[in-house]
Motif scaffolding. Structure first.
Motif, short mmCIF file in Angstrom:
data_model
loop_
_atom_site.label_atom_id
_atom_site.label_comp_id
_atom_site.label_asym_id
_atom_site.label_seq_id
_atom_site.Cartn_x
_atom_site.Cartn_y
_atom_site.Cartn_z
N TRP A 47 1.44 68.63 37.77
CA TRP A 47 1.43 67.25 37.27
C TRP A 47 0.01 66.69 37.27
O TRP A 47 -0.70 66.75 38.28
CB TRP A 47 2.34 66.35 38.13
CG TRP A 47 2.39 64.95 37.60
CD1 TRP A 47 3.12 64.50 36.54
CD2 TRP A 47 1.66 63.82 38.09
NE1 TRP A 47 2.88 63.16 36.34
CE2 TRP A 47 1.99 62.71 37.26
CE3 TRP A 47 0.75 63.64 39.13
CZ2 TRP A 47 1.45 61.44 37.46
CZ3 TRP A 47 0.20 62.38 39.32
CH2 TRP A 47 0.56 61.30 38.50
N ALA A 48 -0.40 66.14 36.11
CA ALA A 48 -1.69 65.43 35.96
C ALA A 48 -2.89 66.31 36.32
O ALA A 48 -3.86 65.83 36.90
CB ALA A 48 -1.70 64.15 36.80
N THR A 49 -2.84 67.58 35.95
CA THR A 49 -3.92 68.48 36.31
C THR A 49 -4.77 68.94 35.13
O THR A 49 -5.74 69.69 35.33
CB THR A 49 -3.36 69.73 37.02
OG1 THR A 49 -2.38 70.35 36.19
CG2 THR A 49 -2.73 69.35 38.34
N LYS A 50 -4.43 68.52 33.93
CA LYS A 50 -5.30 68.82 32.79
C LYS A 50 -6.49 67.87 32.79
O LYS A 50 -6.40 66.74 33.29
CB LYS A 50 -4.53 68.70 31.48
CG LYS A 50 -3.42 69.72 31.31
CD LYS A 50 -2.69 69.52 29.99
CE LYS A 50 -1.55 70.53 29.85
NZ LYS A 50 -0.80 70.32 28.59
N LYS A 51 -7.61 68.32 32.23
CA LYS A 51 -8.82 67.51 32.25
C LYS A 51 -8.60 66.14 31.65
O LYS A 51 -9.07 65.12 32.15
CB LYS A 51 -9.96 68.24 31.52
CG LYS A 51 -11.30 67.52 31.62
CD LYS A 51 -12.40 68.34 30.97
CE LYS A 51 -13.75 67.61 31.09
NZ LYS A 51 -14.85 68.39 30.47
N GLU A 52 -7.82 66.10 30.55
CA GLU A 52 -7.59 64.82 29.87
C GLU A 52 -6.69 63.88 30.67
O GLU A 52 -6.58 62.69 30.35
CB GLU A 52 -6.99 65.05 28.49
CG GLU A 52 -5.66 65.76 28.47
CD GLU A 52 -5.78 67.27 28.30
OE1 GLU A 52 -4.80 67.88 27.81
OE2 GLU A 52 -6.83 67.84 28.67
N ASN A 53 -6.03 64.39 31.71
CA ASN A 53 -5.17 63.55 32.54
C ASN A 53 -5.89 62.99 33.76
O ASN A 53 -5.35 62.14 34.48
CB ASN A 53 -3.96 64.35 33.02
CG ASN A 53 -3.10 64.87 31.89
OD1 ASN A 53 -2.70 66.03 31.91
ND2 ASN A 53 -2.82 64.06 30.90
N CYS A 54 -7.11 63.47 34.02
CA CYS A 54 -7.88 62.99 35.18
C CYS A 54 -8.49 61.63 34.89
O CYS A 54 -8.73 61.28 33.72
CB CYS A 54 -8.98 63.99 35.53
SG CYS A 54 -8.37 65.61 36.02
N PRO A 55 -8.80 60.84 35.91
CA PRO A 55 -9.45 59.54 35.68
C PRO A 55 -10.78 59.72 34.97
O PRO A 55 -11.51 60.70 35.24
CB PRO A 55 -9.65 58.98 37.10
CG PRO A 55 -8.69 59.74 37.95
CD PRO A 55 -8.56 61.10 37.34
#
Length: 380
Positions: free
Chosen positions: A362-370
């Motif tokens: 969950w939320a581990t792709k680069k585009e999902n990071c802050p």
């Protein structure tokens, strides 16, 4: 808006934004210039009810000028050691910062000023002040001047450009405020990814970040550490943020008269808990987004001033079920480890499904990071 109006009134009546107002007076007690953080964050988030141009005038004066009168400077008006900071891009060890309650502490001052300059740059960009924006964005990168490439930790630096050779990352030193270099190294909320690169890449960044907790270096009782547990999100390991935030809530706070882990310092120790219990935290005030942690409640509602409600639900949350398994925002799949201020103001429901095992997808792709630095406009 009320707080910002009060700060502008202080500027109007005293000629400077205060560095650390106390006893209804200016003081040189602490080291940052964080009225800029408070006012700049309000402007970035379109808070109404104060004179934005007057606010910018006040912030800019602190960032670009020192008092002409030594007596004014001695009494706490203006940034300490601003001339050194502007000359070198950092405050060298040779500047002992004598006219201050906290003398020396040059590296901590440099890091805090660089962050303040970033926030002011965002306001300058919003107000279309091109020259100021470019200058301040360059100054926001001054943090790089006090991170020793040899160790990847904050380090004292001389006027000739040389770093101290001491292995002092984990002990108290004069150039750091109320902490050790390993604490202040992470005080780069404006450019976390840039700090990652400066340390030698993602793996070294994560290794150092892990050691803050595995080696018991993290110190929640001093606020410059407070963003540290949330930085795993920037390295695409949000489950570690979820674990550490939950652990801090349970070990550093309790329901007794001494239930805070340190001095509340204008409410920050409590504010960290409130945000972290809600499930997100403003790692970089001045940027309009919040980094997601681990919610504490099955349901939490924010009644917004625009009449809307923003609701956070955490299905199955418990002392064991601290890890986010999946998330939706208004029924749509939500994969980001941050949420924007705009999304909160629109109201709606952010729902998490919680579990006792980390979901490392969950939320581990680069585009999902802050975002480390939000996409900036470039002025030529």
């Amino acid at each position: 808006a009320d707080m910002v109006r009060s700060l502008i009134d202080k500027y109007s009546q005293g000629g400077w934004l205060p560095i650390f107002p106390c006893w209804n007076s200016y003081t040189a007690a602490m080291i940052g210039d964080h009225c800029i953080s408070v006012i700049g964050d309000a402007i970035r988030k379109d808070i109404k009810g104060f004179d934005v141009q007057k606010a910018y005038e006040a912030m800019r004066k602190n960032a670009f000028h020192e008092p002409e009168s030594f007596e004014e400077y001695k009494n706490g008006k203006g940034r300490r050691a601003l001339n050194s900071y502007l000359k070198y891009g950092y405050i060298p060890l040779e500047d002992s910062v004598k006219e201050a309650f906290h003398t020396c502490e040059q590296v901590s001052r440099t890091l805090e000023y660089a962050y303040d300059d970033y926030v002011l740059a965002q306001v300058a960009g919003k107000l279309n002040k091109k020259e100021d924006y470019n200058i301040l964005m360059k100054r926001a990168m001054n943090y790089r001047n006090v991170i020793d490439p040899r160790t990847g930790y904050a380090q004292g630096r001389h006027a000739d450009g040389s770093f101290l050779k001491d292995d002092n990352a984990f002990r108290f030193v004069r150039f750091i405020t109320e902490g050790v270099p390993a604490h202040y190294t992470w005080y780069v909320p404006q450019d976390v990814r840039g700090l990652m690169n400066l340390m030698g890449g993602k793996d070294k960044f994560i290794s150092k970040l892990d050691s803050m907790f595995s080696e018991h270096r993290y110190w929640h009782g001093n606020e410059p550490c407070h963003q540290v547990p949330y930085l795993f999100n920037y390295a695409a390991q949000p489950w570690k943020t979820q674990r550490q935030v939950s652990d801090i809530r349970h070990t550093e706070y309790d329901n007794t008269p001494g239930g805070l882990s340190g001095n509340d310092d204008a409410g920050q120790m409590s504010a960290w808990y409130v945000f972290s219990a809600m499930g997100f935290y403003p790692v970089c005030p001045g940027d309009p987004y919040y980094v997601i942690g681990s919610p504490a409640f099955e349901k939490m509602t924010i009644h917004l001033e625009n009449g809307k409600d923003f609701i956070v639900k955490a299905h199955g949350v418990s002392e064991e079920n601290i890890y986010i398994q999946s998330a939706t925002l208004d029924g749509r799949k939500f994969e980001n480890s941050y949420i924007t201020h705009k999304q909160i103001l629109e109201g709606g429901i952010l729902e998490f499904v919680m579990g006792n095992i980390p979901n490392k997808n969950w939320a581990t792709k680069k585009e999902n990071c802050p975002p480390s630095i939000l996409k900036q406009r470039v002025y030529n």
